[in-house]
Design an enzyme around this catalytic site. Structure first.
Site, PDB file in Angstrom:
ATOM      1  N   HIS A 133     -55.369   1.233  14.281  1.00 41.29           N
ATOM      2  CA  HIS A 133     -54.419   0.864  15.339  1.00 41.29           C
ATOM      3  C   HIS A 133     -53.422   1.983  15.630  1.00 41.29           C
ATOM      4  O   HIS A 133     -52.808   2.005  16.702  1.00 41.29           O
ATOM      5  CB  HIS A 133     -53.691  -0.437  14.984  1.00 41.29           C
ATOM      6  CG  HIS A 133     -52.616  -0.299  13.947  1.00 41.29           C
ATOM      7  ND1 HIS A 133     -52.793  -0.638  12.621  1.00 41.29           N
ATOM      8  CD2 HIS A 133     -51.334   0.124  14.036  1.00 41.29           C
ATOM      9  CE1 HIS A 133     -51.683  -0.421  11.951  1.00 41.29           C
ATOM     10  NE2 HIS A 133     -50.769   0.044  12.788  1.00 41.29           N
TER      11      HIS A 133
ATOM     12  N   ASP B 114     -59.417  -2.092  10.987  1.00 39.75           N
ATOM     13  CA  ASP B 114     -58.206  -1.276  11.072  1.00 39.75           C
ATOM     14  C   ASP B 114     -58.310  -0.015  10.220  1.00 39.75           C
ATOM     15  O   ASP B 114     -57.389   0.349   9.494  1.00 39.75           O
ATOM     16  CB  ASP B 114     -56.964  -2.079  10.669  1.00 39.75           C
ATOM     17  CG  ASP B 114     -55.669  -1.418  11.159  1.00 39.75           C
ATOM     18  OD1 ASP B 114     -55.748  -0.559  12.054  1.00 39.75           O
ATOM     19  OD2 ASP B 114     -54.597  -1.771  10.655  1.00 39.75           O
TER      20      ASP B 114
ATOM     21  N   SER C  90     -48.159   2.198   8.040  1.00 40.93           N
ATOM     22  CA  SER C  90     -49.538   1.941   8.443  1.00 40.93           C
ATOM     23  C   SER C  90     -50.412   3.174   8.224  1.00 40.93           C
ATOM     24  O   SER C  90     -50.049   4.287   8.606  1.00 40.93           O
ATOM     25  CB  SER C  90     -49.597   1.548   9.920  1.00 40.93           C
ATOM     26  OG  SER C  90     -48.974   0.313  10.144  1.00 40.93           O
TER      27      SER C  90
END
Length: 344
Positions: free
Chosen positions: A78, A108, A186
């Site tokens: 993402h 992801d 992330s």
């Protein structure tokens, strides 16, 4: 030998040494692996207003980890899926451009390849996530809110099998953990107490938008299965799935499809000629864009259904450089076919 002496003898020789079983000091582990962690910066485009004139560049950032001498860096899909350019920064300030070579949005996960590997960079070792137990200590290194090389520590709260979390991330197994992660973490690595990568940070569950003790990381064995062997090619597009009901509303000639949202410059999707959406709208709880191409088929595989996605994923993983890919799209009420040749 007296009873007291015998007791001391047994305690000294018969019991396992506490020092031999002790975990390595956390500060030593951090020093050993920190050189493998990178800050990932992307440059992409976002829509401002209701048409393509309002598309403006912006930057985003997250984390990643170097896992090979060839310059392979694991990160979150993402973060980079529709990035026009990607740059990574090491702890000593060295900045290196990277290209996206593999991506699996349904887990992801993404893989970057650095233009060069800086001298002195540390290569992280991939661990065995099947050996990780609930309750085990782990630590994460990343860049929450841009604060690079930040260490946080926690424990594994649960193991979530593929398909059990709901939502679009149905392919991967996840570790749920209480280790603090926030925006910017992330794509960063989760290490076990041997200093091996056992997960890649993905997302959190939160009512406030900030960390509330429930975070998820893709397990290392899922990474091996879904991204490394074989590698899933990067498309450079983001999409919104259309089920049978929405397919009817959009007047599609079939019962499913995917609406193209954004297309990265220079990506396979851009070379194919896919047109991104540009008109903001809301479908249920989803904020989406309308007006772009709707993909119907890729090399004869219907898209928009989970079963066909698995088959298509396996097909694309076997395509070699120089082969042609054909994509059927629904554009302005007509079905057209687009083709492109796979490049290295």
């Amino acid at each position: 030998m007296g009873i007291g002496s015998i007791a001391v003898f047994l305690l000294f020789f018969a019991w396992p040494s506490q020092a031999s079983e002790a975990e390595p000091a956390l500060e030593d582990l951090f020093s050993a692996v920190n050189g493998s962690v990178v800050l990932v910066r992307t440059r992409e485009r976002a829509l401002v207003g209701n048409n393509n004139v309002g598309v403006v560049p912006f930057t985003d950032q997250g984390s990643g980890v170097l896992i090979s001498e060839d310059g392979d860096v694991l990160t979150a899909a993402h973060l980079v899926q529709v990035a026009d350019t990607v740059q990574v920064e090491f702890g000593d300030g060295t900045k290196v451009l990277a290209k996206i070579v593999s991506s699996e949005p349904a887990a992801d996960l993404a893989m970057l390849r650095l233009e060069r590997v800086p001298e002195g960079a540390v290569i992280a070792k991939m661990g065995n996530s099947d050996a990780v137990r609930v309750g085990q200590r782990i630590f994460v290194i990343g860049a929450p809110y841009g604060l690079s090389h930040t260490l946080t520590v926690g424990r594994i709260s649960a193991r979530r099998l593929p398909g059990t979390l709901g939502g679009p991330l149905a392919l991967a197994e996840f570790f749920q953990a209480d280790v603090a992660i926030n925006r910017g973490n992330s794509g960063g690595p989760m290490f076990d107490m041997n200093g091996e990568v056992v997960g890649i940070v993905s997302h959190i569950l939160s009512q406030s938008g900030a960390f509330e003790g429930v975070g998820f990381s893709v397990t290392s064995n899922s990474i091996r299965q879904l991204l490394l062997t074989p590698r899933t090619p990067w498309s450079g597009i983001s999409v919104f799935g259309l089920d049978e009901k929405l397919a009817g509303i959009f007047n599609l000639p079939q019962d499913s499809g995917v609406l193209v949202q954004r297309v990265a410059a220079g990506s396979p999707g851009a070379r194919l000629g896919l047109q991104p959406s540009y008109l903001p709208a809301k479908i249920g709880e989803h904020d989406i864009l309308l007006g772009g191409d709707i993909i119907l088929e890729v090399d004869g595989f219907q898209v928009g259904k989970f079963e066909s996605y698995i088959a298509l994923r396996d097909h694309l993983a076997e395509i070699e450089v120089g082969q042609t890919v054909a994509v059927k799209v629904f554009r302005q009420g007509r079905v057209i076919e687009l083709t492109t040749t796979i490049e290295e």
